[in-house]
Scaffold this motif. Structure first.
Motif, PDB file in Angstrom:
ATOM      1  N   LYS A   1      29.852  52.795  59.472  1.00 18.68           N
ATOM      2  CA  LYS A   1      29.245  53.829  58.595  1.00 18.68           C
ATOM      3  C   LYS A   1      27.813  53.503  58.190  1.00 18.68           C
ATOM      4  O   LYS A   1      27.358  53.856  57.098  1.00 18.68           O
ATOM      5  CB  LYS A   1      30.092  54.039  57.315  1.00 18.68           C
ATOM      6  CG  LYS A   1      31.563  54.314  57.557  1.00 18.68           C
ATOM      7  CD  LYS A   1      31.816  55.812  57.494  1.00 18.68           C
ATOM      8  CE  LYS A   1      33.261  56.204  57.752  1.00 18.68           C
ATOM      9  NZ  LYS A   1      33.764  56.024  59.086  1.00 18.68           N
TER      10      LYS A   1
ATOM     11  N   ALA B   1      15.423  60.712  54.009  1.00 18.49           N
ATOM     12  CA  ALA B   1      16.767  60.145  54.179  1.00 18.49           C
ATOM     13  C   ALA B   1      17.254  59.472  52.901  1.00 18.49           C
ATOM     14  O   ALA B   1      18.416  59.643  52.518  1.00 18.49           O
ATOM     15  CB  ALA B   1      16.777  59.158  55.338  1.00 18.49           C
TER      16      ALA B   1
ATOM     17  N   LYS C   1      22.620  49.069  55.102  1.00 16.37           N
ATOM     18  CA  LYS C   1      23.323  50.364  55.005  1.00 16.37           C
ATOM     19  C   LYS C   1      22.563  51.423  55.786  1.00 16.37           C
ATOM     20  O   LYS C   1      23.097  52.456  56.163  1.00 16.37           O
ATOM     21  CB  LYS C   1      23.374  50.817  53.542  1.00 16.37           C
ATOM     22  CG  LYS C   1      24.037  49.844  52.601  1.00 16.37           C
ATOM     23  CD  LYS C   1      24.021  50.439  51.172  1.00 16.37           C
ATOM     24  CE  LYS C   1      24.430  49.431  50.124  1.00 16.37           C
ATOM     25  NZ  LYS C   1      23.400  48.428  49.824  1.00 16.37           N
ATOM     26  N   LEU C   2      21.267  51.157  55.971  1.00 20.20           N
ATOM     27  CA  LEU C   2      20.394  52.127  56.627  1.00 20.20           C
ATOM     28  C   LEU C   2      19.496  51.379  57.612  1.00 20.20           C
ATOM     29  O   LEU C   2      18.903  50.356  57.254  1.00 20.20           O
ATOM     30  CB  LEU C   2      19.542  52.818  55.546  1.00 20.20           C
ATOM     31  CG  LEU C   2      18.491  53.827  55.997  1.00 20.20           C
ATOM     32  CD1 LEU C   2      19.143  55.049  56.638  1.00 20.20           C
ATOM     33  CD2 LEU C   2      17.625  54.288  54.818  1.00 20.20           C
TER      34      LEU C   2
ATOM     35  N   LEU D   1      20.532  60.263  50.757  1.00 17.25           N
ATOM     36  CA  LEU D   1      21.581  59.255  50.546  1.00 17.25           C
ATOM     37  C   LEU D   1      21.666  58.811  49.078  1.00 17.25           C
ATOM     38  O   LEU D   1      22.454  57.930  48.751  1.00 17.25           O
ATOM     39  CB  LEU D   1      21.323  58.022  51.424  1.00 17.25           C
ATOM     40  CG  LEU D   1      21.352  58.247  52.938  1.00 17.25           C
ATOM     41  CD1 LEU D   1      20.815  57.025  53.666  1.00 17.25           C
ATOM     42  CD2 LEU D   1      22.770  58.548  53.408  1.00 17.25           C
ATOM     43  N   ASN D   2      20.814  59.415  48.234  1.00 17.79           N
ATOM     44  CA  ASN D   2      20.786  59.073  46.801  1.00 17.79           C
ATOM     45  C   ASN D   2      20.513  57.601  46.551  1.00 17.79           C
ATOM     46  O   ASN D   2      21.115  56.977  45.680  1.00 17.79           O
ATOM     47  CB  ASN D   2      22.129  59.416  46.132  1.00 17.79           C
ATOM     48  CG  ASN D   2      22.169  60.880  45.802  1.00 17.79           C
ATOM     49  OD1 ASN D   2      21.143  61.473  45.457  1.00 17.79           O
ATOM     50  ND2 ASN D   2      23.352  61.468  45.932  1.00 17.79           N
TER      51      ASN D   2
ATOM     52  N   VAL E   1      24.010  54.182  58.448  1.00 15.96           N
ATOM     53  CA  VAL E   1      23.205  55.355  58.824  1.00 15.96           C
ATOM     54  C   VAL E   1      21.993  54.877  59.627  1.00 15.96           C
ATOM     55  O   VAL E   1      21.294  53.950  59.225  1.00 15.96           O
ATOM     56  CB  VAL E   1      22.735  56.112  57.559  1.00 15.96           C
ATOM     57  CG1 VAL E   1      21.835  57.276  57.930  1.00 15.96           C
ATOM     58  CG2 VAL E   1      23.929  56.589  56.750  1.00 15.96           C
TER      59      VAL E   1
ATOM     60  N   HIS F   1      19.161  66.920  60.400  1.00 20.22           N
ATOM     61  CA  HIS F   1      20.179  66.824  59.358  1.00 20.22           C
ATOM     62  C   HIS F   1      21.159  67.999  59.467  1.00 20.22           C
ATOM     63  O   HIS F   1      22.392  67.826  59.433  1.00 20.22           O
ATOM     64  CB  HIS F   1      19.498  66.793  57.986  1.00 20.22           C
ATOM     65  CG  HIS F   1      20.460  66.663  56.858  1.00 20.22           C
ATOM     66  ND1 HIS F   1      20.718  67.667  55.976  1.00 20.22           N
ATOM     67  CD2 HIS F   1      21.268  65.645  56.497  1.00 20.22           C
ATOM     68  CE1 HIS F   1      21.630  67.278  55.112  1.00 20.22           C
ATOM     69  NE2 HIS F   1      21.978  66.051  55.403  1.00 20.22           N
TER      70      HIS F   1
END
Ligand code: NAD
Length: 411
Positions: A328, A199, A306-307, A203-204, A330, A379
């Motif tokens: 937003k 992941a 964020k995750l 998500l870079n 994840v 994914h």
């Protein structure tokens, strides 16, 4: 809406909408095949008798024998066990394991029992429902406050009740010397890490800059912390049921583990915080590794991560899930991310039936393949249906279970 089974059914309905699943199929899947409620009398060390309420919920055996852990906890309820059994059905299906879904529990604070009382209680569980268990029927495993030693007592009880016949595949998470699999104790965390690794690539996110907070420091959470620490991630906060510790330079996880071993908790290690809930802490990644309903509609809006990695089962309510989706954030969902435990349980059963055992490296390599493949499929499904990873996981699981039910002629 914090009733676990209501939440589980609501997640099923949400996913069913995406693939236009027939109402009658939803109706079947909304109910476990069987729920057994029973009472276990245990002779206590002082000679008195205590009665313990216990459950086994067998949700679906469409894809294989029922599979799921047994939880010893004072807050176990029928609703919780039913929800956990349904999530096991989806989890095994997402990982494409030839297994169904079940879960068990005993209403008990096992920390208050002596070793002998705990053994009598564990054996009592099997005595009461052994006819519904077995390698081809229903295969328990450890969960919250149960462990390999308890699995060994349960297996011995089962084999004795069956005339001493070898049936090691009847339960997983056993001690290695007694038919357990190498790698089982770290499997849930390791499996979660394999998903997390994919992941963050996607998500870079660069591991150097990520800060992590972990709720729950038991088998799943502490092992995950250990893996992240060795991989060079910065873990700034960890909590357990007694307290939360914090260090913005990154906690020394091996030292924290030592502290927990000697004191029984993470509390009083370095800087403790009580004014901010770990759920609302300013960290990039939030690992949920405690119990259900950790993120609810009341606190979801305050999540800053964020995750989110769901190592626990059902740690986010559906209402909170919708709020997090709007923000937003994840989420790596439980039915995918914590499936490492059941995957190595499956590998344990395979080794038991062959009576031939693999090295830890072989087991972990196989686990890696299972987890990575599952993540990539989730994914793809998420991109195809333009839905969250959770919904995509449900879509995959439902497609598999429903297909098998059709082959069987159940629908
Ligand atoms: P565990 O009993 O070893 O650990 C649970 C941890 O959560 C403990 O540190 C406890 O103090 C902490 N905790 C409880 N309430 C808390 C709270 N309110 N705030 C912060 N911490 C709290 O259990 P485990 O095996 O690590 O399981 C944790 C979760 O992971 C459960 O949801 C379980 O179903 C799930 N899970 C575990 C496995 C496994 O193989 N162990 C596999 C799949 C899923």
């Amino acid at each position: 809406m914090n009733d676990p089974y209501t939440n589980a059914v609501s997640q099923l309905h949400e996913a069913a909408k995406i693939i236009n699943l027939d109402e009658s199929i939803i109706k079947i899947l909304s109910h476990p095949n069987r729920v057994i409620k029973f009472y276990i009398p245990v002779k206590m060390d002082n000679g008195s008798i205590e009665i313990f309420e216990a459950y086994r919920s067998q949700h679906s055996n469409a894809c294989g024998p029922y599979k799921g852990g047994i939880r010893f906890h004072p807050d176990v309820t029928e609703s919780e066990v039913k929800a956990l059994s349904m999530w096991m059905t989806w989890k095994c299906a997402v990982l494409e394991l030839p297994l169904g879904g079940a879960k068990g529990g005993i209403v008990v604070d096992s920390t208050k029992l002596s070793e002998n009382e705990l053994e009598r209680l564990s054996r009592g569980y099997v005595q009461k429902i052994h006819k519904y268990l077995g390698p081809d029927m229903d295969i328990p495993a450890p969960d919250v406050y149960t462990n390999p030693k308890i699995m060994a007592w349960m297996l011995d009880e089962y084999e004795q009740l069956n005339g001493g016949s070898y049936a090691h595949g009847m339960i997983t998470g056993k001690p290695i010397e007694f038919g357990g699999s190498k790698g089982r104790s770290i499997a849930t965390a390791k499996g979660g890490f394999f998903v997390f690794e994919e992941a963050i690539k996607m998500l870079n996110l660069s591991k150097k800059n990520i800060t992590v907070a972990i709720q729950g420091f038991g088998n799943a959470g502490a092992t995950f912390a250990d893996i992240l620490y060795k991989e060079g991630f910065k873990i700034i906060a960890v909590s357990d049921s007694k307290g939360t510790v914090f260090d913005d330079n990154g906690l020394d996880i091996p030292n924290l583990n030592q502290h927990k071993l000697s004191t029984g908790s993470v509390k009083h290690y370095g800087k403790n915080i009580s004014d901010v809930d770990i759920i609302e802490l300013d960290a990039d990644v939030l690992i949920l590794a405690a119990l259900e309903n950790a993120v609810r509609k009341e606190n979801a809006d305050n999540v800053k991560a964020k995750l989110i990695v769901e190592l626990a089962n059902g740690p986010i309510t559906p209402e909170a899930d919708a709020i997090l989706e709007d923000k937003k954030i994840v989420i790596l969902p439980d039915i995918l991310t914590n499936a490492g435990g059941v995957t190595v349980s499956y590998l344990e059963q395979v080794q038991n039936s062959a009576n031939y055992y693999w090295s830890e490296e072989e087991v972990i390599n196989k686990l890696h393949d299972f987890m990575k493949n599952a993540f990539l499929k989730v994914h793809d499904a998420s991109t195809q249906h333009k839905v969250s990873f959770r919904k995509a996981s449900y879509v995959l699981a439902l497609n598999k279970v429903v297909k098998t039910m059709k082959f069987r002629g159940w629908i």
